[in-house]
Design a protein around this motif. Sequence first.
Motif, PDB file in Angstrom:
ATOM      1  N   ASP A   1       0.867  -1.171   0.000  1.00 25.84           N
ATOM      2  CA  ASP A   1       0.000   0.000   0.000  1.00 25.84           C
ATOM      3  C   ASP A   1       0.910   1.230   0.000  1.00 25.84           C
ATOM      4  O   ASP A   1       1.468   1.615   1.032  1.00 25.84           O
ATOM      5  CB  ASP A   1      -0.895  -0.020   1.243  1.00 25.84           C
ATOM      6  N   LEU A   2       1.065   1.826  -1.189  1.00 27.05           N
ATOM      7  CA  LEU A   2       1.991   2.943  -1.341  1.00 27.05           C
ATOM      8  C   LEU A   2       1.246   4.255  -1.082  1.00 27.05           C
ATOM      9  O   LEU A   2       0.324   4.607  -1.809  1.00 27.05           O
ATOM     10  CB  LEU A   2       2.598   2.936  -2.746  1.00 27.05           C
ATOM     11  N   GLY A   3       1.680   4.958  -0.048  1.00 26.80           N
ATOM     12  CA  GLY A   3       0.927   6.104   0.441  1.00 26.80           C
ATOM     13  C   GLY A   3      -0.196   5.602   1.327  1.00 26.80           C
ATOM     14  O   GLY A   3      -1.367   5.918   1.136  1.00 26.80           O
ATOM     15  N   CYS A   4       0.172   4.806   2.328  1.00 30.77           N
ATOM     16  CA  CYS A   4      -0.830   4.069   3.121  1.00 30.77           C
ATOM     17  C   CYS A   4      -1.638   4.966   4.045  1.00 30.77           C
ATOM     18  O   CYS A   4      -2.650   4.524   4.595  1.00 30.77           O
ATOM     19  CB  CYS A   4      -0.156   2.954   3.909  1.00 30.77           C
ATOM     20  N   SER A   5      -1.220   6.208   4.256  1.00 29.20           N
ATOM     21  CA  SER A   5      -1.907   7.180   5.111  1.00 29.20           C
ATOM     22  C   SER A   5      -2.295   6.546   6.458  1.00 29.20           C
ATOM     23  O   SER A   5      -1.434   6.014   7.146  1.00 29.20           O
ATOM     24  CB  SER A   5      -3.110   7.794   4.387  1.00 29.20           C
ATOM     25  N   THR A   6      -3.557   6.563   6.819  1.00 24.91           N
ATOM     26  CA  THR A   6      -3.959   6.101   8.156  1.00 24.91           C
ATOM     27  C   THR A   6      -4.363   4.633   8.199  1.00 24.91           C
ATOM     28  O   THR A   6      -4.877   4.163   9.199  1.00 24.91           O
ATOM     29  CB  THR A   6      -5.116   6.967   8.701  1.00 24.91           C
ATOM     30  N   GLY A   7      -4.148   3.904   7.105  1.00 25.16           N
ATOM     31  CA  GLY A   7      -4.305   2.450   7.140  1.00 25.16           C
ATOM     32  C   GLY A   7      -5.656   1.897   6.753  1.00 25.16           C
ATOM     33  O   GLY A   7      -5.889   0.694   6.882  1.00 25.16           O
ATOM     34  N   THR A   8      -6.560   2.733   6.246  1.00 23.21           N
ATOM     35  CA  THR A   8      -7.907   2.258   5.907  1.00 23.21           C
ATOM     36  C   THR A   8      -7.876   1.093   4.934  1.00 23.21           C
ATOM     37  O   THR A   8      -8.608   0.103   5.103  1.00 23.21           O
ATOM     38  CB  THR A   8      -8.745   3.410   5.307  1.00 23.21           C
ATOM     39  N   THR A   9      -7.039   1.194   3.911  1.00 24.20           N
ATOM     40  CA  THR A   9      -6.983   0.135   2.891  1.00 24.20           C
ATOM     41  C   THR A   9      -6.549  -1.188   3.510  1.00 24.20           C
ATOM     42  O   THR A   9      -7.164  -2.237   3.253  1.00 24.20           O
ATOM     43  CB  THR A   9      -6.021   0.535   1.758  1.00 24.20           C
ATOM     44  N   MET A  10      -5.513  -1.175   4.324  1.00 22.85           N
ATOM     45  CA  MET A  10      -5.015  -2.414   4.911  1.00 22.85           C
ATOM     46  C   MET A  10      -6.014  -3.007   5.914  1.00 22.85           C
ATOM     47  O   MET A  10      -6.131  -4.226   6.015  1.00 22.85           O
ATOM     48  CB  MET A  10      -3.647  -2.186   5.550  1.00 22.85           C
ATOM     49  N   ILE A  11      -6.729  -2.146   6.629  1.00 28.28           N
ATOM     50  CA  ILE A  11      -7.755  -2.647   7.554  1.00 28.28           C
ATOM     51  C   ILE A  11      -8.844  -3.385   6.779  1.00 28.28           C
ATOM     52  O   ILE A  11      -9.293  -4.471   7.178  1.00 28.28           O
ATOM     53  CB  ILE A  11      -8.355  -1.486   8.378  1.00 28.28           C
ATOM     54  N   ASN A  12      -9.263  -2.825   5.657  1.00 25.87           N
ATOM     55  CA  ASN A  12     -10.275  -3.492   4.827  1.00 25.87           C
ATOM     56  C   ASN A  12      -9.748  -4.785   4.219  1.00 25.87           C
ATOM     57  O   ASN A  12     -10.467  -5.791   4.152  1.00 25.87           O
ATOM     58  CB  ASN A  12     -10.747  -2.547   3.719  1.00 25.87           C
TER      59      ASN A  12
ATOM     60  N   ASP B   1       4.825   5.184   3.493  1.00 25.24           N
ATOM     61  CA  ASP B   1       4.429   6.594   3.472  1.00 25.24           C
ATOM     62  C   ASP B   1       5.675   7.410   3.804  1.00 25.24           C
ATOM     63  O   ASP B   1       6.613   6.887   4.424  1.00 25.24           O
ATOM     64  CB  ASP B   1       3.314   6.851   4.498  1.00 25.24           C
ATOM     65  N   ASN B   2       5.671   8.670   3.385  1.00 22.21           N
ATOM     66  CA  ASN B   2       6.836   9.510   3.707  1.00 22.21           C
ATOM     67  C   ASN B   2       6.539  10.460   4.862  1.00 22.21           C
ATOM     68  O   ASN B   2       7.243  11.450   5.067  1.00 22.21           O
ATOM     69  CB  ASN B   2       7.310  10.296   2.478  1.00 22.21           C
ATOM     70  N   SER B   3       5.476  10.162   5.623  1.00 22.63           N
ATOM     71  CA  SER B   3       5.102  10.976   6.779  1.00 22.63           C
ATOM     72  C   SER B   3       5.123  10.111   8.029  1.00 22.63           C
ATOM     73  O   SER B   3       4.354   9.150   8.150  1.00 22.63           O
ATOM     74  CB  SER B   3       3.696  11.562   6.565  1.00 22.63           C
ATOM     75  N   ASP B   4       6.001  10.438   8.965  1.00 22.93           N
ATOM     76  CA  ASP B   4       6.055   9.700  10.230  1.00 22.93           C
ATOM     77  C   ASP B   4       4.721   9.790  10.967  1.00 22.93           C
ATOM     78  O   ASP B   4       4.270   8.820  11.592  1.00 22.93           O
ATOM     79  CB  ASP B   4       7.162  10.259  11.125  1.00 22.93           C
ATOM     80  N   GLU B   5       4.078  10.962  10.882  1.00 19.58           N
ATOM     81  CA  GLU B   5       2.805  11.152  11.577  1.00 19.58           C
ATOM     82  C   GLU B   5       1.727  10.228  11.009  1.00 19.58           C
ATOM     83  O   GLU B   5       0.930   9.647  11.752  1.00 19.58           O
ATOM     84  CB  GLU B   5       2.359  12.612  11.465  1.00 19.58           C
ATOM     85  N   MET B   6       1.712  10.089   9.692  1.00 22.97           N
ATOM     86  CA  MET B   6       0.751   9.183   9.065  1.00 22.97           C
ATOM     87  C   MET B   6       1.039   7.741   9.450  1.00 22.97           C
ATOM     88  O   MET B   6       0.124   6.969   9.749  1.00 22.97           O
ATOM     89  CB  MET B   6       0.780   9.340   7.537  1.00 22.97           C
ATOM     90  N   LEU B   7       2.290   7.346   9.449  1.00 25.04           N
ATOM     91  CA  LEU B   7       2.642   5.965   9.778  1.00 25.04           C
ATOM     92  C   LEU B   7       2.294   5.633  11.230  1.00 25.04           C
ATOM     93  O   LEU B   7       1.839   4.520  11.521  1.00 25.04           O
ATOM     94  CB  LEU B   7       4.125   5.722   9.517  1.00 25.04           C
ATOM     95  N   LEU B   8       2.493   6.573  12.131  1.00 28.84           N
ATOM     96  CA  LEU B   8       2.120   6.349  13.530  1.00 28.84           C
ATOM     97  C   LEU B   8       0.612   6.167  13.664  1.00 28.84           C
ATOM     98  O   LEU B   8       0.136   5.285  14.394  1.00 28.84           O
ATOM     99  CB  LEU B   8       2.590   7.530  14.388  1.00 28.84           C
ATOM    100  N   LYS B   9      -0.140   6.998  12.944  1.00 23.88           N
ATOM    101  CA  LYS B   9      -1.603   6.884  12.969  1.00 23.88           C
ATOM    102  C   LYS B   9      -2.041   5.575  12.325  1.00 23.88           C
ATOM    103  O   LYS B   9      -2.961   4.900  12.811  1.00 23.88           O
ATOM    104  CB  LYS B   9      -2.218   8.062  12.214  1.00 23.88           C
ATOM    105  N   CYS B  10      -1.372   5.186  11.243  1.00 20.70           N
ATOM    106  CA  CYS B  10      -1.676   3.933  10.552  1.00 20.70           C
ATOM    107  C   CYS B  10      -1.465   2.742  11.482  1.00 20.70           C
ATOM    108  O   CYS B  10      -2.345   1.882  11.615  1.00 20.70           O
ATOM    109  CB  CYS B  10      -0.786   3.809   9.316  1.00 20.70           C
ATOM    110  N   GLU B  11      -0.325   2.699  12.131  1.00 20.23           N
ATOM    111  CA  GLU B  11      -0.027   1.584  13.032  1.00 20.23           C
ATOM    112  C   GLU B  11      -1.024   1.530  14.180  1.00 20.23           C
ATOM    113  O   GLU B  11      -1.499   0.450  14.560  1.00 20.23           O
ATOM    114  CB  GLU B  11       1.396   1.715  13.568  1.00 20.23           C
ATOM    115  N   SER B  12      -1.373   2.694  14.716  1.00 27.07           N
ATOM    116  CA  SER B  12      -2.347   2.753  15.806  1.00 27.07           C
ATOM    117  C   SER B  12      -3.714   2.254  15.341  1.00 27.07           C
ATOM    118  O   SER B  12      -4.379   1.474  16.052  1.00 27.07           O
ATOM    119  CB  SER B  12      -2.464   4.195  16.308  1.00 27.07           C
ATOM    120  N   ASN B  13      -4.130   2.663  14.149  1.00 21.99           N
ATOM    121  CA  ASN B  13      -5.448   2.247  13.641  1.00 21.99           C
ATOM    122  C   ASN B  13      -5.504   0.740  13.389  1.00 21.99           C
ATOM    123  O   ASN B  13      -6.520   0.094  13.670  1.00 21.99           O
ATOM    124  CB  ASN B  13      -5.771   3.004  12.349  1.00 21.99           C
TER     125      ASN B  13
END
Length: 241
Positions: free
Chosen positions: A61-72, A87-99
Motif C-alpha cells: 500500500d503505497l501512500g498508506c496514510s492512516t491504514g484504511t486500505t489495509m484494515i479493509n 508513506d513519507n510521513s512519520d505522523e501518518m505511519l504512527l496513525k496507521c499503526e495505531s489504527n
Amino acid sequence: MEKDIVFKDAQKPAYDFKFNKEVATVFDDMVVRSVPYYEEMQRMIAELTKDFAVKGTNVYDLGCSTGTTMINLDKILEKDIHFVGIDNSDEMLLKCESNLREAGVKRKVSYENQDLNCDIGLNNPSVVIFCLTLQFLRPLNREKILRKIYESLPENGAVILIEKILTEHSICNRLFIEHYYQFKKRNGYNETEIAKKRESLENVLVPYQLSENETLLKACGFRFTEVFFKWYNFTGLIAIK
C-alpha cells in the motif's frame, strides 16, 4: 474521528499541502468528505486485491496514510499474505499503526517511511496499491516507479490505482470541477476552505488525464489496463502484468 478544520481559518495563510500531524489527526474525516464514494472505492480495492493477491506474497500500500486500505484488506485476505505500508510521513505511519492495532490486525505488517520519488525496493509483491498517491509524485518520477513495480511483480500481478484526473476536454473539465466543489459544499466545507485547500494543493498534486495514466502504464509493460471506477474527475484503474 476528529473533524477536518485545517483550512477553516480565513486569516491563516495557505501553504503547500503536507501530510503533517495536523492533517494526520483529521485525515479520515477529510478524505471521506473530500473524495466521492471513498468507502465504495475502498471496497472495490479490497475485492480486486483479493482477486490477484497470492498466498505467501506481499501486498504493498503505497501512500498508506492512516491504514484504511489495509484494515479493509485484512478482513478478506488469507492470513499468510503480508502487508507493507509505505508513506513519507512519520505522523501518518504512527496513525496507521495505531489504527491497525485498534482494528485487531494480527498479520505481519511492515511500516516503512520512504519517499516514493526516490528508488524503493519491493520484496515479493503480488499487488501494489496507489490510492490517491501517484498524483502526488513528481511527473518525472511516475514512470520510474511504475517500471520498478512492473519488474518486481510476477505474471498476473496487479497495480490498483485511484487518481484524481483531468478530463480530455476543457468544457467538461470546468463542469466536473464545479460539480466536485458542490460535492464538498454538501459535505460541510465552506468557500474559504475549498479555495484554500485548492491553493495548498496546486503545486503538490499534479493530475494526469485518464488517457495519460493508461498510456503510462502500458509504456511500463503492463499487458492491459481497465477502468473500474469513474466519478467526474476521479477514476480507478487496474493494470495487469
